[in-house]
Design a protein around this motif. Structure first.
Motif, mmCIF file in Angstrom:
data_model
loop_
_atom_site.group_PDB
_atom_site.id
_atom_site.type_symbol
_atom_site.label_atom_id
_atom_site.label_comp_id
_atom_site.label_asym_id
_atom_site.label_seq_id
_atom_site.Cartn_x
_atom_site.Cartn_y
_atom_site.Cartn_z
ATOM 1 N N MET A 1 0.848 -1.193 0.000
ATOM 2 C CA MET A 1 0.000 0.000 0.000
ATOM 3 C C MET A 1 0.881 1.241 0.000
ATOM 4 S SD MET A 1 -3.138 1.126 0.120
ATOM 5 C CE MET A 1 -4.132 -0.223 0.744
ATOM 6 N N PRO A 2 0.622 2.214 -0.843
ATOM 7 C CA PRO A 2 1.436 3.420 -0.869
ATOM 8 C C PRO A 2 1.524 4.076 0.495
ATOM 9 C CG PRO A 2 -0.040 3.370 -2.748
ATOM 10 C CD PRO A 2 -0.442 2.235 -1.853
ATOM 11 N N ARG A 3 2.722 4.532 0.850
ATOM 12 C CA ARG A 3 2.935 5.175 2.138
ATOM 13 C C ARG A 3 2.380 6.590 2.123
ATOM 14 N NH1 ARG A 3 7.890 6.638 2.515
ATOM 15 N NH2 ARG A 3 8.188 6.498 0.275
ATOM 16 N N SER A 4 1.986 7.067 3.298
ATOM 17 C CA SER A 4 1.647 8.477 3.403
ATOM 18 C C SER A 4 2.952 9.268 3.388
ATOM 19 C CB SER A 4 0.880 8.749 4.704
ATOM 20 O OG SER A 4 1.657 8.375 5.827
ATOM 21 N N ARG A 5 2.949 10.418 2.738
ATOM 22 C CA ARG A 5 4.173 11.189 2.582
ATOM 23 C C ARG A 5 4.062 12.513 3.308
ATOM 24 N NH1 ARG A 5 4.715 10.446 -3.970
ATOM 25 N NH2 ARG A 5 4.380 8.204 -4.006
ATOM 26 N N ARG A 6 5.158 12.889 3.951
ATOM 27 C CA ARG A 6 5.221 14.189 4.606
ATOM 28 C C ARG A 6 5.874 15.175 3.653
ATOM 29 N NH1 ARG A 6 7.223 10.691 8.539
ATOM 30 N NH2 ARG A 6 9.334 11.467 8.157
ATOM 31 N N SER A 7 5.432 16.406 3.706
ATOM 32 C CA SER A 7 5.947 17.401 2.766
ATOM 33 C C SER A 7 7.432 17.633 2.948
ATOM 34 C CB SER A 7 5.176 18.721 2.942
ATOM 35 O OG SER A 7 5.330 19.201 4.272
ATOM 36 N N GLY A 8 7.963 17.368 4.145
ATOM 37 C CA GLY A 8 9.376 17.601 4.400
ATOM 38 C C GLY A 8 10.265 16.441 4.033
ATOM 39 N N ASP A 9 9.704 15.334 3.584
ATOM 40 C CA ASP A 9 10.501 14.161 3.222
ATOM 41 C C ASP A 9 11.419 14.481 2.047
ATOM 42 O OD1 ASP A 9 9.338 12.671 5.156
ATOM 43 O OD2 ASP A 9 7.988 11.560 3.825
ATOM 44 N N VAL A 10 12.692 14.051 2.170
ATOM 45 C CA VAL A 10 13.635 14.227 1.076
ATOM 46 C C VAL A 10 13.309 13.237 -0.040
ATOM 47 C CG1 VAL A 10 16.050 14.099 0.400
ATOM 48 C CG2 VAL A 10 15.434 15.079 2.622
ATOM 49 N N VAL A 11 13.069 11.968 0.344
ATOM 50 C CA VAL A 11 12.692 10.951 -0.634
ATOM 51 C C VAL A 11 11.181 10.991 -0.806
ATOM 52 C CG1 VAL A 11 12.641 8.486 -1.156
ATOM 53 C CG2 VAL A 11 14.669 9.490 -0.086
ATOM 54 N N GLN A 12 10.733 11.306 -1.990
ATOM 55 C CA GLN A 12 9.307 11.461 -2.234
ATOM 56 C C GLN A 12 8.605 10.139 -2.530
ATOM 57 O OE1 GLN A 12 7.653 14.440 -1.846
ATOM 58 N NE2 GLN A 12 9.630 14.967 -0.985
ATOM 59 N N GLU A 76 7.278 -0.791 2.768
ATOM 60 C CA GLU A 76 7.747 0.591 2.692
ATOM 61 C C GLU A 76 7.654 1.173 1.285
ATOM 62 O OE1 GLU A 76 11.698 0.404 4.207
ATOM 63 O OE2 GLU A 76 11.049 0.359 6.318
ATOM 64 N N ALA A 77 7.420 0.320 0.295
ATOM 65 C CA ALA A 77 7.448 0.776 -1.097
ATOM 66 C C ALA A 77 6.142 1.442 -1.515
ATOM 67 C CB ALA A 77 7.734 -0.407 -2.021
ATOM 68 N N ASP A 78 6.258 2.384 -2.428
ATOM 69 C CA ASP A 78 5.094 2.959 -3.096
ATOM 70 C C ASP A 78 4.721 2.128 -4.318
ATOM 71 O OD1 ASP A 78 4.539 5.629 -1.692
ATOM 72 O OD2 ASP A 78 6.692 5.706 -2.040
ATOM 73 N N LEU A 79 5.742 1.570 -4.992
ATOM 74 C CA LEU A 79 5.532 0.745 -6.174
ATOM 75 C C LEU A 79 6.428 -0.477 -6.098
ATOM 76 C CD1 LEU A 79 5.653 3.517 -8.942
ATOM 77 C CD2 LEU A 79 3.595 2.455 -8.004
ATOM 78 N N VAL A 80 5.927 -1.606 -6.605
ATOM 79 C CA VAL A 80 6.711 -2.834 -6.675
ATOM 80 C C VAL A 80 6.817 -3.256 -8.135
ATOM 81 C CG1 VAL A 80 6.796 -5.291 -6.092
ATOM 82 C CG2 VAL A 80 6.100 -3.614 -4.362
ATOM 83 N N VAL A 81 8.059 -3.461 -8.582
ATOM 84 C CA VAL A 81 8.353 -3.962 -9.921
ATOM 85 C C VAL A 81 9.029 -5.314 -9.744
ATOM 86 C CG1 VAL A 81 9.595 -3.541 -12.075
ATOM 87 C CG2 VAL A 81 8.698 -1.609 -10.751
ATOM 88 N N LEU A 146 4.127 6.893 -9.939
ATOM 89 C CA LEU A 146 4.671 7.971 -9.109
ATOM 90 C C LEU A 146 3.715 9.155 -9.045
ATOM 91 C CD1 LEU A 146 8.459 8.023 -10.066
ATOM 92 C CD2 LEU A 146 7.359 6.971 -8.085
ATOM 93 N N ALA A 147 3.018 9.408 -10.147
ATOM 94 C CA ALA A 147 2.054 10.509 -10.164
ATOM 95 C C ALA A 147 0.845 10.206 -9.294
ATOM 96 C CB ALA A 147 1.611 10.793 -11.597
ATOM 97 N N ASN A 148 0.447 8.916 -9.260
ATOM 98 C CA ASN A 148 -0.737 8.519 -8.491
ATOM 99 C C ASN A 148 -0.575 7.073 -8.031
ATOM 100 O OD1 ASN A 148 -3.230 8.204 -7.334
ATOM 101 N ND2 ASN A 148 -4.365 8.137 -9.261
ATOM 102 N N PRO A 149 0.110 6.836 -6.900
ATOM 103 C CA PRO A 149 0.372 5.463 -6.440
ATOM 104 C C PRO A 149 -0.882 4.636 -6.187
ATOM 105 C CG PRO A 149 1.749 7.035 -5.250
ATOM 106 C CD PRO A 149 0.738 7.838 -6.033
ATOM 107 N N ILE A 150 -2.015 5.274 -5.943
ATOM 108 C CA ILE A 150 -3.254 4.541 -5.688
ATOM 109 C C ILE A 150 -3.638 3.682 -6.894
ATOM 110 C CG2 ILE A 150 -5.719 4.768 -5.154
ATOM 111 C CD1 ILE A 150 -3.826 5.396 -2.841
ATOM 112 N N ARG A 151 -3.191 4.056 -8.086
ATOM 113 C CA ARG A 151 -3.491 3.262 -9.284
ATOM 114 C C ARG A 151 -2.892 1.858 -9.185
ATOM 115 N NH1 ARG A 151 -2.384 6.442 -14.810
ATOM 116 N NH2 ARG A 151 -2.883 4.322 -15.510
#
Length: 204
Positions: A1-12, A76-81, A146-151
């Motif tokens: 499941m895509p992680r929630s992101r904080r605006s201050g995160d260096v890794v987006q 921890e991943a947003d996307l899995v390949v 990356l534009a929309n991890p929910i997809r």
């Protein structure tokens, strides 16, 4: 499941790439990911489990991951390949991902036969994976993800996971029969998911 992101995160965003434990190299997939990563750079954090493929010159490259390490990386991943390994696909879906799947091609020396291609295409037809068999499709999927991890997210409730497991095994049996029926295949491919995973989470 895509992680929630904080605006201050260096890794987006974080992307996990897993090629499993098969002895054949999967240079094609790794090369595509390296080329893609040059364009996104520090905006994406990578974990690349490259197995018997030559280690890529990117951060986060690792030869193998233990089962627990693989679970953590997926969580921890947003996307899995990944390649079209049944256990890798199942574990990705358990963690809430619709995996972007690139099947190994025996014509390129990536596997002994075409069962990954057959398996991945059947799962894609059932909506269980995002099939990507060309560089262009892989890049398009990563860009969209990356534009929309929910997809590329799926439900993770226990009942749904058990139903997906049964569906994966059913498709595996179908593909197994197809491979056995093909000329030149003397042995049945090992599709059954074992109870205990090996050091990389693959039940082969």
């Amino acid at each position: 499941m895509p992680r929630s992101r904080r605006s201050g995160d260096v890794v987006q965003a974080r992307v996990l790439v897993a090629v499993g434990t098969d002895k054949h190299p999967f240079d094609r997939l790794i090369r595509w990911l390296v080329d893609w990563h040059r364009g996104v750079g520090e905006d994406v954090g990578l974990t690349v489990q490259h197995g018997h493929t030559r280690a890529p010159a990117v951060p986060g490259a690792v030869t193998f991951l233990s089962h627990d390490e693989l679970q953590t990386a997926m969580a921890e991943a947003d996307l899995v390949v990944c390649h079209a390994g049944p256990a890798t696909i199942l574990e990705a879906r358990r963690q809430g991902h619709l995996p972007i799947v690139i099947p190994r091609d025996p014509a390129r020396g990536e596997h002994v036969d075409d069962h990954q291609q057959l398996f991945a295409r059947r799962l894609a037809a059932a909506g269980m994976v995002a099939l990507a068999e060309t560089r262009e499709v892989v890049i398009e999927a990563l860009t969209a993800g990356l534009a929309n991890p929910i997809r590329f997210a799926v439900a993770t409730d226990p009942e749904a996971c058990e139903a997906r497991r049964a569906a994966v095994e059913q498709v595996g049996r179908i593909v197994e029969d197809l491979v056995v029926a093909s000329a030149g295949h003397r042995q049945r491919p090992r599709w059954r998911l074992w109870v205990r995973p090996d050091r990389n989470g693959e039940r082969r």
